[in-house]
Design an enzyme around this catalytic site. Structure first.
Site, PDB file in Angstrom:
ATOM      1  N   SER A   1      -2.372  -3.699  -2.926  1.00 52.39           N
ATOM      2  CA  SER A   1      -1.899  -2.351  -2.618  1.00 52.39           C
ATOM      3  C   SER A   1      -0.558  -2.430  -1.909  1.00 52.39           C
ATOM      4  O   SER A   1      -0.251  -3.417  -1.231  1.00 52.39           O
ATOM      5  CB  SER A   1      -2.915  -1.614  -1.739  1.00 52.39           C
ATOM      6  OG  SER A   1      -2.530  -0.271  -1.521  1.00 52.39           O
ATOM      7  N   ASP A   2       0.229  -1.378  -2.079  1.00 50.87           N
ATOM      8  CA  ASP A   2       1.509  -1.310  -1.385  1.00 50.87           C
ATOM      9  C   ASP A   2       1.869   0.149  -1.152  1.00 50.87           C
ATOM     10  O   ASP A   2       1.452   1.028  -1.920  1.00 50.87           O
ATOM     11  CB  ASP A   2       2.619  -1.984  -2.199  1.00 50.87           C
ATOM     12  CG  ASP A   2       3.862  -2.224  -1.351  1.00 50.87           C
ATOM     13  OD1 ASP A   2       3.841  -3.184  -0.551  1.00 50.87           O
ATOM     14  OD2 ASP A   2       4.815  -1.447  -1.465  1.00 50.87           O
ATOM     15  N   GLN A   3       2.622   0.385  -0.097  1.00 51.49           N
ATOM     16  CA  GLN A   3       3.037   1.752   0.218  1.00 51.49           C
ATOM     17  C   GLN A   3       4.528   1.773   0.546  1.00 51.49           C
ATOM     18  O   GLN A   3       5.024   0.931   1.296  1.00 51.49           O
ATOM     19  CB  GLN A   3       2.257   2.294   1.418  1.00 51.49           C
ATOM     20  CG  GLN A   3       2.582   3.738   1.750  1.00 51.49           C
ATOM     21  CD  GLN A   3       1.810   4.232   2.966  1.00 51.49           C
ATOM     22  OE1 GLN A   3       2.188   3.940   4.094  1.00 51.49           O
ATOM     23  NE2 GLN A   3       0.725   4.931   2.731  1.00 51.49           N
TER      24      GLN A   3
END
Length: 201
Positions: free
Chosen positions: A77-79
């Site tokens: 995941s990445d934001q």
């Protein structure tokens, strides 16, 4: 690092992240899982939009860890904070955080939270995006300074922790997956884990 649970699993679950926030969120599902650093370069590419950056990094993190654990189900995941198409990274220090919050004051920022779940052995791979629109209040300089000194959110994209005191900086949050703003969209995560063959209950 593993977290124990009574929920049975047929495959190991690995979180490809060093984020304490994602670890705490995934632990809510009461599934046993391990933590594996993905060792991925997070530098943006030329002309890459925040959405493209978040999607690419989530996929790269999952793929890097899945390659080392081919039989496991891996979450990446990445934001990326998106201010009018410009990516805002983690501030890293006080001065950068002040500058970010000054720029976001009174404006809408979209937090592009991307998610990839994959298992190299089975060939399973799914990608999702959980954008969160956040409207910041008009912030006074003294408010910004007081908040940053109190919470020191220098490891957070956008320089604010919505799950903590940072909520006081905001006017509104628009999301269909509430934990996405913290870093891991659990509604989508559950759906993708089920599709990968992992029973959440």
């Amino acid at each position: 690092m593993a977290l124990s649970s009574v929920v049975p699993q047929s495959r190991a679950l690995v979180l490809g992240s060093t984020s304490v926030y994602r670890r705490e969120l995934l632990a809510r599902l009461r599934l046993p899982f391990s933590i594996e650093p993905p060792f991925v370069d997070e530098s943006p590419l030329a002309h890459e939009t925040p959405e493209q950056l978040a999607r690419r990094l989530a996929a790269a993190k999952a793929a890097a860890v899945a390659h080392r654990h081919p039989a496991a189900i891996v979450i990446g995941s990445d934001q990326v904070a998106d201010l009018d198409g410009e990516p805002l990274g983690k501030p890293g220090n006080h001065a950068n955080a002040v500058a970010q919050l000054q720029r976001m004051s009174g404006r809408v920022v979209t937090f592009q939270t991307a998610l990839t779940v994959m298992c190299e052995e089975t060939g399973f791979v799914q990608h999702e995006l959980a954008p969160v629109r956040v409207r910041f209040r008009e912030l006074e300089a003294a408010e910004i300074e007081a908040y940053l000194l109190a919470e020191q959110p220098y490891d957070c994209a956008g320089s604010a922790r919505s799950e903590g005191l940072g909520i006081a900086l905001l006017d509104a949050i628009d999301s269909d997956d509430p934990t996405a703003l913290v870093g891991l969209p659990l509604i989508r995560t559950c759906r993708m884990l089920r599709a990968a063959g992992l029973r959440v209950f």
